[in-house]
Enzyme design. Structure first.
Site, PDB file in Angstrom:
ATOM      1  N   THR A 146     -11.241  -6.258 -47.518  1.00  0.00           N
ATOM      2  CA  THR A 146     -11.754  -6.784 -45.758  1.00  0.00           C
ATOM      3  C   THR A 146     -11.073  -7.965 -45.148  1.00  0.00           C
ATOM      4  OG1 THR A 146     -13.888  -8.028 -46.443  1.00  0.00           O
ATOM      5  CG2 THR A 146     -14.418  -6.046 -45.904  1.00  0.00           C
ATOM      6  N   THR A 180     -21.641 -11.725 -57.775  1.00  0.00           N
ATOM      7  CA  THR A 180     -19.878 -12.074 -56.601  1.00  0.00           C
ATOM      8  C   THR A 180     -19.800 -11.153 -56.301  1.00  0.00           C
ATOM      9  OG1 THR A 180     -18.219 -13.178 -57.212  1.00  0.00           O
ATOM     10  CG2 THR A 180     -18.847 -11.887 -59.070  1.00  0.00           C
ATOM     11  N   THR A 395     -16.164  -9.474 -32.815  1.00  0.00           N
ATOM     12  CA  THR A 395     -14.706  -9.486 -32.448  1.00  0.00           C
ATOM     13  C   THR A 395     -13.963  -8.901 -31.819  1.00  0.00           C
ATOM     14  OG1 THR A 395     -15.075 -12.120 -31.680  1.00  0.00           O
ATOM     15  CG2 THR A 395     -17.249 -10.272 -30.677  1.00  0.00           C
TER      16      THR A 395
END
EC number: 2.3.1.35
Lengths: 395, 395
Positions: A146, A180, A395
């Site tokens: 990510t 984790t 955003t």
């Protein structure tokens, strides 16, 4: 033991692939055999964690794994759970395996419905490229990232021939508690699920559970360990200790990669607490040091403000007496003793400390002189970029 | 009860003054009477904390207080303790009171020897300006500031005529545990030390102990409460509850000032957890929310990433079930319900949430629906400036 190329695909019996589009990453790993897992202790648990935990704890066996990045499928209610089941079923149908042997993992934004139709669209392409080359492991590792900037994969071959490989992701919301971030580990050792489970819990406790990026425990943490048994090598009792050690080695490497790739990080911090009365004390104090925003900001600024390290240990809950503390910093091959038995050390050299702090890996060693237990924790500095990344995330 | 001007000097029997030079701030407060205190629970304790705690716990009485900013006199060994004693003795001699009734407090960098000769130099000037005007309270409040940007003082007069006033400082290393940053509170109610002590502990627990700026508990936290008894008003049993309420009011105002003036902060975050099974659960969850670097960064970026709030409550240790959670944000007179009983609320309006997040005071209300306990915690956003301030602190 030696480190080898190939990530999870170095392990005999593992094939993988992944793709990453702007909206979503999708990875598939196929590897059949006994399996164990550890999962987040956050009481708000993502749907894929609930599903995969149920599978691991009832079947102790996995055929494959499907993972998406970009959406955590957390706080999505019953719909979210059905979406996770749909992901497992979709892959099971394609591979012709039982859906209840397919684990699911997700990582990304919390509280938004997963776009399952996009997964259905991407899956055929992922499956087309499924293979056992080092590139396949790499593509899977890339697909689950990510905010990560570095790909995280490690593989080793042990002296007896057994291999262990793992990929991981994790950069923010990192303060694992039991399980984790995401880590998928494979071995070809011929070992049953209960042995995997015991080794996994010990290894995770000493490695991933000692990493703190920001002190936030994720809703989606998950470590899975599957054995393909394909080496045909069944470790003897003595070799089992080696196996555990090998697993700890692989996880330590990944844990350090995660800490070093912490959101916005520029430096890896390793806190070694020695001479603790109990193991718990050592862990507590080491984690408090790498968790402290003040220590982390000082390391970023290369500010020799070591008082913050003893302050963090002091509030950690670990038993200590300030008259017994000894503290040193090291990095780039140099070391400076700052405190010795509660007093500023006669060999303390501020200029040397500043030079050490200019390195990108800083080791802080704190001796409590209360006993013989020790623990190491890993973290990273707190930077402008951490704030920027997390102020702008959705955003 | 009503808020009045004058800070600590509004309380009859209190005189004060302070000066601030580039290297150091020095404040003196003179007020004789029964006294109580709470102190940091950090196991690394600054010398002035050791000294003042000893005085409070054996004498239960104070004549005066001497405070310096710029150096914490922490981790300074036996020399540091003697320096603290020297500060007390110096003031006691000037005021002709017993040294063992003079409390000492320090705040600033840890691990550096205090410049006592500079204090000796500054003291006559501070004493020359000693007085009971509102300006005197203000000068004392200013002198104890470090990275604080706002002066923190509050005074009230209760309906029965009793007054309570306090000054405080605190901006970083804020995660009070029992005691908190520095706060010096005075009342002219005629109450003995044990009554002060009981009221102080309750009030601190509900106010300062619920503030988190960065999660670092200081080595120097201290709250002192002295009664000059000069109002001549002896509260009856019922009035004692009022007195406690008054104290909580004063401390709540200061707690909010400290959170709002957190290092680098641009917004105040108030987390209200209601419907908790136990008081401990409510506190835990509320503090986890205002402590989470991810929540704090999202608030700074006005990013409506509310998933991080439920994730923080989830790992806080508080008992909760995600199906029961309700969450709302409010600010600037508007409120938006985001989650209702574990599902995204039908009235959830992303645009309204964004407008609410643009305010500089954000209230987050999380209903656990597990019981009837509630707690409020205060914090601030995590900004580029927090990192800058703490990366450059000692250099």
């Amino acid at each position: 033991m030696k480190q080898i190329e190939g990530g999870i695909c170095a392990v005999r019996g593992v094939s993988a692939n992944g793709i990453k589009t702007e909206k979503m990453g999708l990875a598939v790993i196929v590897a059949e055999g006994p399996a164990a897992g550890v999962f987040t202790k956050n009481k708000v648990v993502a749907a894929p964690v609930t599903l995969s935990k149920g599978i691991i704890e009832t079947k102790h066996h996995l055929s494959a794994l499907i993972v998406n990045s970009g959406n955590a499928n957390a706080f999505t209610g019953d719909d979210g759970f059905l979406d996770a089941v749909e992901m497992a079923t979709m892959l099971a149908r394609e591979l012709d395996v039982k859906p209840e042997t397919v684990a699911v993992a997700s990582t990304g934004v919390i509280g938004r419905r997963l776009d399952v139709s996009l997964i259905r669209e991407l899956l055929p392409e992922v499956l087309k490229g499924l293979g056992s080359s080092p590139e396949c492991s790499r593509e899977a590792a890339k697909a689950i990232m990510t905010t990560d900037k570095a790909i995280k994969e490690v593989a080793i071959e042990m002296d007896c021939g057994i291999r262990i490989g793992a990929i991981a992701k994790g950069s923010g919301m990192i303060c694992p508690n039991m399980g984790t971030m995401l880590c998928f580990a494979y071995t070809d050792a011929k070992v049953p699920a209960d042995v995997l489970d015991a080794a996994l819990k010990i290894a995770v406790d000493k490695t991933f559970n000692m990493v703190v990026v920001d002190g936030d425990t994720s809703t989606n943490d998950m470590v899975l360990l599957t054995s393909t048994c394909k080496s045909g090598i069944k470790p003897c009792m003595d070799c089992l200790d080696d196996f555990e050690e090998g697993l700890i080695y692989v996880f330590t490497e990944l844990a350090k990669k995660i800490a070093k790739d912490g959101e916005g990080a520029t430096k890896l911090i390793e806190a070694r607490v020695v001479g603790a009365k109990t193991q718990e004390d050592a862990k507590c104090a080491a984690k408090a040091i790498v968790r402290s925003p003040l220590v982390k900001s000082a390391i970023f600024g290369e500010d020799p403000n070591w008082g913050r390290v003893v302050a963090a240990a002091g509030y950690s809950g670990a038993e200590l007496e300030q008259e017994r503390l000894s503290l040193s910093f090291s990095g780039g091959g140099s070391e400076v003793e700052i405190i010795k038995s509660g007093e500023i050390s006669s060999s303390y050299d501020l200029e040397l400390l500043k030079r050490i702090m200019a390195n990108d890996e800083i080791v802080i060693t704190l001796d409590l002189s209360m006993g013989n237990e020790q623990a190491t924790a890993w973290g990273c500095d707190l930077t402008y970029d951490y704030v920027r990344i997390n102020a702008e995330y959705t955003t």
